[in-house]
Design a protein around this motif. Structure first.
Motif, mmCIF file in Angstrom:
data_model
loop_
_atom_site.group_PDB
_atom_site.id
_atom_site.type_symbol
_atom_site.label_atom_id
_atom_site.label_comp_id
_atom_site.label_asym_id
_atom_site.label_seq_id
_atom_site.Cartn_x
_atom_site.Cartn_y
_atom_site.Cartn_z
ATOM 1 N N CYS A 276 44.530 3.864 -38.042
ATOM 2 C CA CYS A 276 43.726 2.778 -38.608
ATOM 3 C C CYS A 276 44.471 2.285 -39.836
ATOM 4 N N ALA A 277 45.173 1.172 -39.684
ATOM 5 C CA ALA A 277 45.956 0.611 -40.784
ATOM 6 C C ALA A 277 45.084 -0.288 -41.641
ATOM 7 N N GLU B 49 42.846 -0.695 -35.770
ATOM 8 C CA GLU B 49 43.030 0.561 -35.060
ATOM 9 C C GLU B 49 44.072 0.410 -33.956
ATOM 10 N N SER B 50 44.692 1.527 -33.613
ATOM 11 C CA SER B 50 45.635 1.575 -32.502
ATOM 12 C C SER B 50 45.738 3.010 -32.020
ATOM 13 N N GLY B 51 46.378 3.184 -30.873
ATOM 14 C CA GLY B 51 46.639 4.528 -30.379
ATOM 15 C C GLY B 51 45.772 4.977 -29.221
ATOM 16 N N ASN C 290 48.675 8.166 -47.516
ATOM 17 C CA ASN C 290 48.476 7.221 -48.608
ATOM 18 C C ASN C 290 49.640 6.239 -48.723
ATOM 19 N N ALA C 291 50.844 6.686 -48.467
ATOM 20 C CA ALA C 291 52.003 5.810 -48.575
ATOM 21 C C ALA C 291 51.949 4.687 -47.543
ATOM 22 N N LYS C 292 51.386 4.986 -46.379
ATOM 23 C CA LYS C 292 51.288 3.984 -45.314
ATOM 24 C C LYS C 292 49.935 3.280 -45.317
ATOM 25 N N ASN C 293 49.040 3.727 -46.214
ATOM 26 C CA ASN C 293 47.694 3.144 -46.284
ATOM 27 C C ASN C 293 47.015 3.181 -44.921
ATOM 28 N N THR C 294 47.125 4.314 -44.264
ATOM 29 C CA THR C 294 46.660 4.462 -42.887
ATOM 30 C C THR C 294 45.820 5.718 -42.721
#
Length: 120
Positions: free
Chosen positions: A22-23, A6-8, A76-80
């Protein structure tokens, strides 16, 4: 390696906005039901928002306390996974965690959490 990061989080005044991320790594996030939980000091962890896997991302749910203010989504492209938070209130102050749900209320993967503080 299965991982959620997680970040931000941060300090924001009442009425402000934040976007939590959340990556995911080691698995395809969109294939699973995912959720955001939070835990405030001295309180139990509570569900904030959830999004169903497999679907187009429109199947979501929210705690009554955040409906209309928070939006869960994923790229979905960033899986995040994301949590868009607006009109933040002091009672939103907590550590926010993302989790991967397997079934019912069983989660098998959690991130380390990101702290959100809402204060003037």
């Amino acid at each position: 390696q299965l991982q959620l990061v997680e970040s931000g989080g941060g300090l924001v005044p009442p009425g402000g906005s934040l976007r939590l991320s959340c990556a995911a790594s080691g698995f395809t996030l969109s294939a699973f039901d995912m959720s955001w939980y939070r835990q405030a000091p001295g309180k139990e962890r509570e569900l904030v928002a959830g999004i169903a896997g497999i679907t187009d991302g429109s199947n979501t749910k929210y705690a009554d306390s955040v409906k209309g203010r928070f939006t869960i989504g994923r790229d979905n492209a960033k899986n995040t996974l994301y949590l868009y938070m607006s009109n933040l209130k002091p009672e939103d102050t907590a550590i926010y965690y993302c989790g991967r749900r397997r079934f019912a209320d069983v989660y098998d993967l959690w991130g380390q959490g990101t702290r959100v503080t809402v204060s003037s």
